[in-house]
Design a protein around this motif. Structure first.
Motif, PDB file in Angstrom:
ATOM      1  N   ASN A 165       0.838  -1.207   0.000  1.00  0.00           N
ATOM      2  CA  ASN A 165       0.000   0.000   0.000  1.00  0.00           C
ATOM      3  C   ASN A 165       0.873   1.257   0.000  1.00  0.00           C
ATOM      4  N   ALA A 166       1.767   1.299  -0.972  1.00  0.00           N
ATOM      5  CA  ALA A 166       2.750   2.379  -1.044  1.00  0.00           C
ATOM      6  C   ALA A 166       2.767   2.987  -2.442  1.00  0.00           C
ATOM      7  N   ILE A 167       3.310   4.206  -2.524  1.00  0.00           N
ATOM      8  CA  ILE A 167       3.518   4.895  -3.791  1.00  0.00           C
ATOM      9  C   ILE A 167       4.977   5.327  -3.855  1.00  0.00           C
ATOM     10  N   ASP A 168       5.665   4.923  -4.929  1.00  0.00           N
ATOM     11  CA  ASP A 168       7.054   5.332  -5.153  1.00  0.00           C
ATOM     12  C   ASP A 168       7.108   6.411  -6.220  1.00  0.00           C
ATOM     13  N   ARG A 169       8.082   7.297  -6.100  1.00  0.00           N
ATOM     14  CA  ARG A 169       8.324   8.326  -7.111  1.00  0.00           C
ATOM     15  C   ARG A 169       9.729   8.138  -7.664  1.00  0.00           C
ATOM     16  N   HIS A 170       9.821   8.092  -9.004  1.00  0.00           N
ATOM     17  CA  HIS A 170      11.103   7.859  -9.675  1.00  0.00           C
ATOM     18  C   HIS A 170      11.427   9.031 -10.598  1.00  0.00           C
ATOM     19  N   ALA A 171      12.607   9.607 -10.409  1.00  0.00           N
ATOM     20  CA  ALA A 171      13.083  10.624 -11.347  1.00  0.00           C
ATOM     21  C   ALA A 171      13.641   9.964 -12.589  1.00  0.00           C
ATOM     22  N   ASP A 172      14.157   8.749 -12.437  1.00  0.00           N
ATOM     23  CA  ASP A 172      14.597   7.937 -13.563  1.00  0.00           C
ATOM     24  C   ASP A 172      14.552   6.489 -13.105  1.00  0.00           C
ATOM     25  N   PHE A 173      15.002   5.573 -13.958  1.00  0.00           N
ATOM     26  CA  PHE A 173      14.913   4.164 -13.627  1.00  0.00           C
ATOM     27  C   PHE A 173      16.232   3.589 -13.129  1.00  0.00           C
ATOM     28  N   THR A 174      17.184   4.425 -12.831  1.00  0.00           N
ATOM     29  CA  THR A 174      18.499   3.930 -12.431  1.00  0.00           C
ATOM     30  C   THR A 174      18.696   3.940 -10.923  1.00  0.00           C
TER      31      THR A 174
END
Length: 323
Positions: A139-148
C-alpha cells in the motif's frame, strides 16, 4: 518377495522425490531473450466510441517478461509496461515498424521483498520526467526521477488499512497536479463500492487526500486509469466468473474528476464492453496517446499472472473524439 517389495518401494521413492537423490542445477536466469509479437489479425470493429485497430500476442523466454498490470505511453513514443514483480518492458508500438523490446526492472527489484515490488499502477507528469508507481502488497507509492535509482516512497495513512491483496490498483496524475488513487478492495462485504483518494498534489509531499467512493457495475473492480486530454479519465474495470466456465469481463468507463465529492460515490459512465471479437483476458493496463489530428490511441495490456492458461495481449483502440 520381501526383497522385491523393498526394491519397488525404493523405485517409487526415487520417482516421487528425485531431487532427494539427484541434484539438478537450476538454470541461469535469462535476461537476454527478445520479445515476439504475433499479430492476431482481428477484424476491425467499433466498440462503443472506440475502433479496434490491432491486437498482438506477446511472448518471451526472458525472465523479466510477464505479469503486466500497468501501462504508460511515454513522451519518447514508446509504451512502458510494469509488472507485479517490479519488472519493466519498453517497446515501440507494434504498428509503427520496429518494435524491438527493452527489458528491465526497477532498481534492486529482484532482491526486494514481494511486498515491495507488487506494482499495480503507474502514472507520470506531463513531460514524462517523473514517474509514480503504486504497490498493492505494501500500500505504497514510489516516485522515480529515472529508472536507475531506487525511488522515494510514501505510505499514506488513508491506504494503511487497504487489503494487501487488493490495495491501490489504479492511479492517475491529472494535468493540474492532483492525483487519484483507487482501491481494488470493496468497502464492505457484498458491496459495490471501492474507496478512492483525491490528493491535492503529489502524495509524497504528505498532502492529505479527500476520501470518496467509486460504485462499479456488475461487481467489477478498477484495475487501471488514465487521464483524457479534456480533463476526464478513462477507468479500466474487470471481473472474473469461475462458473459455468472461467471467463473475464472487461469494460472501459469514463468519469469527470470535477464530480468527485467527499464521502460520495463518483459517478461513472460505461463507454465500451470488450466483447468478441476481442479475445477475453485479464486486461489490467491502459495507456493513451494524444494525436495531432484530435484523436487518441488507447492501448491495453493483459496480465498473464505468469500462468500457462493466460496470455499477454496488447490491444490498440482508436478514439476519434477524445478532446
Amino acid at each position: 518377495m520381501r526383497r522385491k517389495r523393498l526394491l519397488l518401494t525404493l523405485c517409487v521413492a526415487l520417482g516421487l522425490a528425485p531431487g532427494t537423490f539427484v541434484r539438478t542445477p537450476m538454470p541461469e536466469p535469462d535476461f537476454s531473450s527478445g520479445l515476439t509479437l504475433t499479430d492476431l489479425a482481428l477484424e476491425e470493429v467499433q466498440i462503443g466510441p472506440f475502433a479496434l485497430e490491432g491486437a498482438w500476442h506477446l511472448t518471451s523466454e526472458n525472465d523479466h517478461f510477464g505479469g503486466y498490470s500497468a501501462l504508460l505511453y511515454r513522451p519518447d513514443g514508446r509504451l512502458l509496461a510494469g509488472s507485479d514483480a517490479g519488472r519493466l518492458l519498453s517497446l515501440t508500438p507494434p504498428d509503427e515498424g520496429d518494435s524491438k523490446a527493452v527489458f528491465g526492472a526497477f532498481p534492486n527489484a529482484e532482491n526486494r521483498d514481494k511486498r515491495d515490488v507488487d506494482l499495480e499502477a503507474m502514472t507520470q507528469d506531463t513531460e514524462g520526467g517523473t514517474l509514480w508507481a503504486a504497490y498493492e502488497r505494501s500500500n505504497a507509492i514510489d516516485r522515480h526521477a529515472d529508472f536507475t535509482q531506487v525511488g522515494e516512497r510514501a505510505t499514506p495513512n488513508e491506504m494503511a488499512l487497504w487489503s494487501e491483496f487488493s490495495g491501490p490498483e489504479a492511479m492517475a496524475r491529472l494535468a493540474d497536479g492532483r492525483f487519484i488513487v483507487l482501491a481494488e478492495q470493496r468497502t464492505r462485504f457484498g458491496g459495490d463500492s471501492h474507496e478512492g483518494l483525491l490528493f491535492p498534489s503529489d502524495p509524497l509531499t504528505g498532502a492529505e487526500p479527500l476520501v470518496f467512493q467509486l460504485a462499479t457495475p456488475d461487481e467489477m473492480r478498477p484495475v487501471d486509469m488514465v487521464p483524457v486530454p479534456d480533463g476526464r479519465v478513462l477507468i479500466l474495470l474487470r471481473n472474473y466468473d469461475l462458473l459455468p466456465w472461467p471467463s473475464w469481463h472487461v469494460v472501459i468507463a469514463v468519469a469527470d474528476p470535477g464530480e468527485i465529492e467527499e464521502g460520495e460515490n463518483w459517478p461513472i459512465e460505461v463507454f465500451a464492453r470488450l466483447d468478441a471479437p476481442i479475445p477475453p483476458d485479464n486486461y489490467e493496463g491502459i495507456a493513451l496517446k494524444q494525436r495531432a489530428d484530435g484523436a487518441c490511441d488507447i492501448w491495453l495490456i493483459s496480465d498473464d499472472n505468469f500462468s500457462l492458461f493466460q496470455r499477454t495481449l496488447l490491444l490498440k483502440l482508436s478514439w476519434a473524439d477524445c478532446f
